[in-house]
Scaffold this motif. Structure first.
Motif, short mmCIF file in Angstrom:
data_model
loop_
_atom_site.label_atom_id
_atom_site.label_comp_id
_atom_site.label_asym_id
_atom_site.label_seq_id
_atom_site.Cartn_x
_atom_site.Cartn_y
_atom_site.Cartn_z
N ASN A 1 8.03 -9.04 -0.82
CA ASN A 1 7.70 -7.80 -0.12
C ASN A 1 6.68 -8.09 0.98
O ASN A 1 5.48 -7.90 0.83
N ARG A 2 7.18 -8.51 2.13
CA ARG A 2 6.31 -8.91 3.23
C ARG A 2 5.42 -7.76 3.74
O ARG A 2 4.24 -7.99 4.02
N PRO A 3 5.96 -6.56 3.93
CA PRO A 3 5.07 -5.47 4.38
C PRO A 3 3.89 -5.24 3.44
O PRO A 3 2.77 -5.00 3.89
N LEU A 4 4.14 -5.34 2.14
CA LEU A 4 3.07 -5.14 1.18
C LEU A 4 2.05 -6.27 1.26
O LEU A 4 0.85 -6.06 1.06
N PHE B 1 -1.36 4.75 0.58
CA PHE B 1 -2.49 4.28 -0.22
C PHE B 1 -3.44 3.44 0.63
O PHE B 1 -4.67 3.56 0.54
N THR B 2 -2.87 2.55 1.44
CA THR B 2 -3.67 1.64 2.26
C THR B 2 -4.53 2.40 3.26
O THR B 2 -5.72 2.09 3.43
N VAL B 3 -3.96 3.40 3.92
CA VAL B 3 -4.73 4.19 4.88
C VAL B 3 -5.88 4.91 4.18
O VAL B 3 -7.02 4.90 4.66
N LEU C 1 6.41 2.99 1.91
CA LEU C 1 5.78 4.12 2.58
C LEU C 1 4.59 4.62 1.77
O LEU C 1 3.51 4.88 2.31
N SER C 2 4.78 4.73 0.45
CA SER C 2 3.68 5.17 -0.40
C SER C 2 2.54 4.16 -0.41
O SER C 2 1.36 4.53 -0.35
N TYR C 3 2.89 2.86 -0.47
CA TYR C 3 1.84 1.85 -0.43
C TYR C 3 1.09 1.90 0.90
O TYR C 3 -0.13 1.67 0.96
#
Length: 222
Positions: free
Chosen positions: A27-30, A85-87, A80-82
């Motif tokens: 999961n590269r985006p994560l 959370f990050t923001v 999208l949810s992660y």
């Protein structure tokens, strides 16, 4: 009207689940989100205005990130949810570094808009509802099996409960530390209704998020 064979739905559903639950190493985006939070945490850990308050504030970050990491294999949120959370955690880390009542952005808004106080804490509480209602709805739908028609309202109710519960925990934590640190931790800035206003803003943010999701034209995201 031609209906798709049930097997088609099952395959489609299986692909969605497989994508959502792909191994963390793929999961590269994560990976990017985790790296961003790690770098931001290090930067905000350098010279915090109130070190003991910074530690108290970061308990939320440690607990949240630890819980998301431990449950990833059993329940992986969408990216999208992660991202949401990050923001939110990024906003919180900045607030923890300065304390919410003394964040420079809040002072800038206070001067620019002629406000009576630093409203950075209000922004973050509004963001709590706005940003976390979607992941909570995802959890209710996929983890709790909630009907889609009920999920919008229940996400708002869940945000309201979490926000009110956090205010209670925050007040108890403040009573257990020295008064000066408690004031910095709470960031009420002399407003006796601060907790109620914060919770209301979280509810408004969650309601707005669910309205956007409900009428979002990009249904593949919801």
């Amino acid at each position: 009207m031609v209906k798709a064979h049930p097997a088609v739905h099952q395959v489609s559903k299986g692909k969605r689940c497989q994508t959502a639950r792909r191994p963390f190493r793929e999961n590269r985006p994560l990976h990017g989100m985790v790296l961003w939070l790690a770098v931001l945490w290090v930067l905000t850990a350098i010279g915090p205005r109130y070190p003991r308050d910074w530690l108290l504030e970061n308990l939320l970050v440690f607990a949240s990130c630890g819980l998301l990491a431990l449950t990833y294999r059993r329940f992986a949120f969408s990216n999208l949810s992660y991202g949401l959370f990050t923001v939110f955690l990024s906003l919180h880390l900045v607030g923890a570094h300065y304390t919410y009542a003394e964040v420079p952005l809040g002072f800038w808004l206070q001067r620019a808009l002629g406000l009576s106080r630093n409203h950075y804490d209000r922004i973050v509480h509004f963001a709590f509802g706005l940003l976390l209602a979607y992941p909570l709805r995802e959890l209710l739908l996929r983890g709790g099996g909630l009907r889609r028609s009920w999920s919008y309202g229940m996400a708002v109710v869940t945000v309201a409960g979490l926000s009110a519960g956090y205010e209670v925990i925050e007040a108890v934590a403040a009573m257990l530390v020295e008064p000066q640190l408690g004031v910095a931790y709470l960031g009420t800035q002399g407003d006796m209704w601060d907790a109620q206003k914060d919770s209301l803003l979280a509810i408004v943010g969650a309601a707005l998020a669910m309205l956007c999701v409900r009428f979002c034209p990009w249904k593949r995201f919801v």
